[in-house]
Design a protein around this motif. Structure first.
Motif, PDB file in Angstrom:
ATOM      1  N   THR A 129       0.834  -1.206   0.000  1.00 40.23           N
ATOM      2  CA  THR A 129       0.000   0.000   0.000  1.00 40.23           C
ATOM      3  C   THR A 129       0.868   1.255   0.000  1.00 40.23           C
ATOM      4  N   PHE A 130       1.903   1.251   0.836  1.00 39.47           N
ATOM      5  CA  PHE A 130       2.802   2.401   0.897  1.00 39.47           C
ATOM      6  C   PHE A 130       3.495   2.611  -0.451  1.00 39.47           C
ATOM      7  N   SER A 131       3.970   1.531  -1.074  1.00 41.67           N
ATOM      8  CA  SER A 131       4.677   1.640  -2.360  1.00 41.67           C
ATOM      9  C   SER A 131       3.748   2.171  -3.443  1.00 41.67           C
ATOM     10  N   ASN A 132       2.512   1.649  -3.494  1.00 39.24           N
ATOM     11  CA  ASN A 132       1.580   2.090  -4.527  1.00 39.24           C
ATOM     12  C   ASN A 132       1.120   3.529  -4.289  1.00 39.24           C
ATOM     13  N   GLU A 134       2.923   5.818  -2.830  1.00 39.43           N
ATOM     14  CA  GLU A 134       4.083   6.637  -3.199  1.00 39.43           C
ATOM     15  C   GLU A 134       4.190   6.748  -4.721  1.00 39.43           C
ATOM     16  N   HIS A 135       3.958   5.613  -5.409  1.00 42.44           N
ATOM     17  CA  HIS A 135       3.994   5.626  -6.874  1.00 42.44           C
ATOM     18  C   HIS A 135       2.913   6.540  -7.435  1.00 42.44           C
ATOM     19  N   LEU A 136       1.697   6.454  -6.858  1.00 36.62           N
ATOM     20  CA  LEU A 136       0.603   7.307  -7.321  1.00 36.62           C
ATOM     21  C   LEU A 136       0.930   8.786  -7.101  1.00 36.62           C
ATOM     22  N   ASN A 137       1.532   9.111  -5.977  1.00 39.19           N
ATOM     23  CA  ASN A 137       1.914  10.513  -5.712  1.00 39.19           C
ATOM     24  C   ASN A 137       2.938  10.993  -6.725  1.00 39.19           C
ATOM     25  N   ILE A 138       3.869  10.099  -7.066  1.00 39.40           N
ATOM     26  CA  ILE A 138       4.873  10.477  -8.071  1.00 39.40           C
ATOM     27  C   ILE A 138       4.213  10.695  -9.426  1.00 39.40           C
ATOM     28  N   VAL A 139       3.289   9.787  -9.773  1.00 38.22           N
ATOM     29  CA  VAL A 139       2.576   9.917 -11.052  1.00 38.22           C
ATOM     30  C   VAL A 139       1.782  11.216 -11.085  1.00 38.22           C
ATOM     31  N   VAL A 253      -2.029  11.767 -25.624  1.00 38.96           N
ATOM     32  CA  VAL A 253      -1.573  10.389 -25.382  1.00 38.96           C
ATOM     33  C   VAL A 253      -1.026  10.259 -23.960  1.00 38.96           C
ATOM     34  N   ALA A 254      -0.248  11.262 -23.551  1.00 35.85           N
ATOM     35  CA  ALA A 254       0.322  11.234 -22.191  1.00 35.85           C
ATOM     36  C   ALA A 254      -0.774  11.297 -21.144  1.00 35.85           C
ATOM     37  N   VAL A 255      -1.804  12.115 -21.402  1.00 36.68           N
ATOM     38  CA  VAL A 255      -2.927  12.216 -20.463  1.00 36.68           C
ATOM     39  C   VAL A 255      -3.670  10.887 -20.374  1.00 36.68           C
ATOM     40  N   ALA A 256      -3.883  10.244 -21.531  1.00 37.78           N
ATOM     41  CA  ALA A 256      -4.565   8.944 -21.534  1.00 37.78           C
ATOM     42  C   ALA A 256      -3.748   7.902 -20.770  1.00 37.78           C
ATOM     43  N   ALA A 257      -2.422   7.917 -21.004  1.00 40.75           N
ATOM     44  CA  ALA A 257      -1.559   6.969 -20.287  1.00 40.75           C
ATOM     45  C   ALA A 257      -1.577   7.255 -18.787  1.00 40.75           C
ATOM     46  N   PHE A 258      -1.578   8.559 -18.460  1.00 43.94           N
ATOM     47  CA  PHE A 258      -1.638   8.946 -17.046  1.00 43.94           C
ATOM     48  C   PHE A 258      -2.939   8.473 -16.404  1.00 43.94           C
ATOM     49  N   ASN A 259      -4.056   8.719 -17.082  1.00 43.35           N
ATOM     50  CA  ASN A 259      -5.347   8.306 -16.528  1.00 43.35           C
ATOM     51  C   ASN A 259      -5.422   6.787 -16.358  1.00 43.35           C
ATOM     52  N   ASP A 260      -4.880   6.068 -17.371  1.00 49.82           N
ATOM     53  CA  ASP A 260      -4.881   4.605 -17.277  1.00 49.82           C
ATOM     54  C   ASP A 260      -4.030   4.140 -16.097  1.00 49.82           C
ATOM     55  N   GLN A 261      -2.839   4.727 -15.962  1.00 48.04           N
ATOM     56  CA  GLN A 261      -1.959   4.346 -14.851  1.00 48.04           C
ATOM     57  C   GLN A 261      -2.566   4.724 -13.510  1.00 48.04           C
ATOM     58  N   LYS A 262      -3.164   5.920 -13.473  1.00 49.17           N
ATOM     59  CA  LYS A 262      -3.806   6.368 -12.234  1.00 49.17           C
ATOM     60  C   LYS A 262      -4.960   5.440 -11.860  1.00 49.17           C
ATOM     61  N   ARG A 264      -5.388   2.291 -12.729  1.00 45.86           N
ATOM     62  CA  ARG A 264      -4.866   0.987 -12.312  1.00 45.86           C
ATOM     63  C   ARG A 264      -4.296   1.041 -10.897  1.00 45.86           C
ATOM     64  N   LEU A 265      -3.624   2.143 -10.584  1.00 47.11           N
ATOM     65  CA  LEU A 265      -3.086   2.287  -9.228  1.00 47.11           C
ATOM     66  C   LEU A 265      -4.212   2.412  -8.208  1.00 47.11           C
ATOM     67  N   LYS A 266      -5.273   3.121  -8.562  1.00 44.77           N
ATOM     68  CA  LYS A 266      -6.394   3.258  -7.636  1.00 44.77           C
ATOM     69  C   LYS A 266      -7.119   1.931  -7.452  1.00 44.77           C
ATOM     70  N   VAL A 267      -7.225   1.149  -8.535  1.00 42.00           N
ATOM     71  CA  VAL A 267      -7.825  -0.188  -8.416  1.00 42.00           C
ATOM     72  C   VAL A 267      -6.975  -1.063  -7.486  1.00 42.00           C
ATOM     73  N   THR A 268      -5.660  -0.974  -7.674  1.00 41.17           N
ATOM     74  CA  THR A 268      -4.754  -1.753  -6.817  1.00 41.17           C
ATOM     75  C   THR A 268      -4.865  -1.313  -5.363  1.00 41.17           C
ATOM     76  N   LEU A 269      -4.907   0.013  -5.155  1.00 45.37           N
ATOM     77  CA  LEU A 269      -5.033   0.527  -3.787  1.00 45.37           C
ATOM     78  C   LEU A 269      -6.375   0.134  -3.171  1.00 45.37           C
ATOM     79  N   GLY A 270      -7.434   0.128  -3.979  1.00 44.74           N
ATOM     80  CA  GLY A 270      -8.738  -0.308  -3.465  1.00 44.74           C
ATOM     81  C   GLY A 270      -8.712  -1.770  -3.053  1.00 44.74           C
ATOM     82  N   ARG A 271      -8.074  -2.593  -3.892  1.00 47.99           N
ATOM     83  CA  ARG A 271      -7.945  -4.014  -3.545  1.00 47.99           C
ATOM     84  C   ARG A 271      -7.120  -4.196  -2.281  1.00 47.99           C
ATOM     85  N   LEU A 272      -6.029  -3.440  -2.170  1.00 45.20           N
ATOM     86  CA  LEU A 272      -5.181  -3.530  -0.978  1.00 45.20           C
ATOM     87  C   LEU A 272      -5.936  -3.055   0.267  1.00 45.20           C
TER      88      LEU A 272
END
Length: 366
Positions: A129-132, A134-139, A253-262, A264-272
């Motif tokens: 959870t901490f790693s994800n 932190e990754h989301l904050n960086i993103v 394209v960068a915004v779409a990639a950002f939204n997709d990554q964001k 996915r990270l939120k889905v992962t954080l929700g699961r965690l």
């Protein structure tokens, strides 16, 4: 001589009875006294009492012994019944406590093992959870920086297009005679800064050079030169507009990639987070299990110890009952044997006296 032998036998019986009374105390309503019987028999022998009188004394003593044995038998039967009942009760208590202690200890061990495993999973969950996060904050921070850069570059492109359009308008006004070459110099300076901002100095160089030449011929209006500069401006605008479009498309394209990554990270954080809640609930349940089973095991252990001690004490007491009964019964048997021997001796003594009297009477009659 026979009197002394009888006395010795009676003294031995008295000593045995005293030892039994001291080692295994047994209360009776009436105490026997072998010494009293012995003294009474001796007194009756000396007073030449009839045989029946002496035998009655011995029979009374025998009856007392038998009565005492009957009473002791009854008490011993009660003791045996109570000992059997106590043995059955304590055996069941010990077995029950042992089973509960065994089961609770097994359950306690299982809960402790599960807690250790769940605690490790909980720690891993928190680390992930901490790693994800932190990754989301960086993103997010990266996207904020990219967004600010996009806005600045977009403004640069907008300014560049505006300056090109302004330059085209100035050329049109000069061509119509209402414009001023001084404005060409001003807009050229602005376009130079735009070229630097949009990083297109090479594309801007021909246009800036043509504008400079045009400004140098301020007094000699050259229509062909104006048309050539206008064409250069049109070409430059197309190139800047294409660069702007490419830049905007890259940003999309960068915004779409950002939204997709964001996402996915939120889905992962929700699961965690859901996993964290499940693990916390499980840890709470396991802690409760450990507390409950520890209390049950402690209670069962105390019950097992207490009933084992009481059972051992009951066994020792029942063994004392057995020893007391066997020892007392054997002693009474010996007393009865002594009474029988004493009867035989007394009867033999009276028979001897009768024989002696008969012999004496026969001699006197002769």
């Amino acid at each position: 001589m026979r009197s002394l032998v009888i006395c010795a036998i009676l003294l031995l019986a008295t000593a045995n009875a005293a030892s039994l009374t001291q080692k295994y105390p047994f209360n009776y309503s009436k105490k026997r006294s072998i010494m009293a019987v012995m003294m009474e028999v001796e007194a009756k022998l000396k007073s030449k009492s009839p045989l029946d009188a002496i035998l009655n004394v011995l029979n009374d003593f025998r009856d007392a012994v038998n009565t005492e044995q009957v009473n002791h038998d009854e008490i011993y039967n009660v003791q045996q019944t109570e000992c059997a009942s106590e043995h059955e009760f304590r055996s069941k208590q010990v077995t029950d406590a042992s089973n509960v202690l065994r089961d609770s200890s097994a359950q306690l061990s299982s809960c402790e093992t599960q807690k250790a495993r769940t605690s490790n999973q909980f720690n891993v969950n928190e680390q992930q959870t901490f790693s994800n996060e932190e990754h989301l904050n960086i993103v997010l921070a990266t996207r904020d920086a990219e967004e600010a850069y996009f806005k600045k570059r977009s403004q640069d492109y907008e300014d560049a297009l505006h300056a090109i359009d302004e330059a085209s308008d100035i050329l049109t006004s000069i061509y119509s005679g209402s414009g001023s070459f001084a404005e060409v110099a001003r807009v050229s300076k602005t376009m130079l800064q735009n070229a630097i901002n949009v990083k297109a100095t090479l594309q801007y160089a021909p246009v800036l050079s043509a504008l400079a030449q045009l400004a140098a011929k301020e007094r000699q209006l050259d229509e062909s030169a104006l048309e050539r500069v206008a064409q250069l401006l049109e070409t430059l605008r197309k190139n800047v507009q294409q660069a702007y479009s490419d830049f905007s498309a890259g940003n999309a394209v960068a915004v779409a990639a950002f939204n997709d990554q964001k996402d996915r990270l939120k889905v992962t954080l929700g699961r965690l987070e859901r996993q964290h809640d499940r693990l916390q609930d499980k840890l709470d349940a396991l802690n409760q299990c450990i507390g409950t089973q520890s209390a049950i095991a402690q209670t069962a252990s105390q019950k097992l110890q207490r009933n084992t001690q009481l059972w051992d004490q009951a066994k020792a007491l029942c063994s004392t009952f057995d020893n007391e009964y066997n020892y007392a019964t054997q002693t009474r048997r010996q007393e009865l044997q002594l009474v029988t021997q004493l009867e035989e001796l007394v009867e033999k003594r009276f028979a001897q006296v009768d024989d002696e009297n008969a012999e004496r009477a026969q001699r006197l009659g002769l």
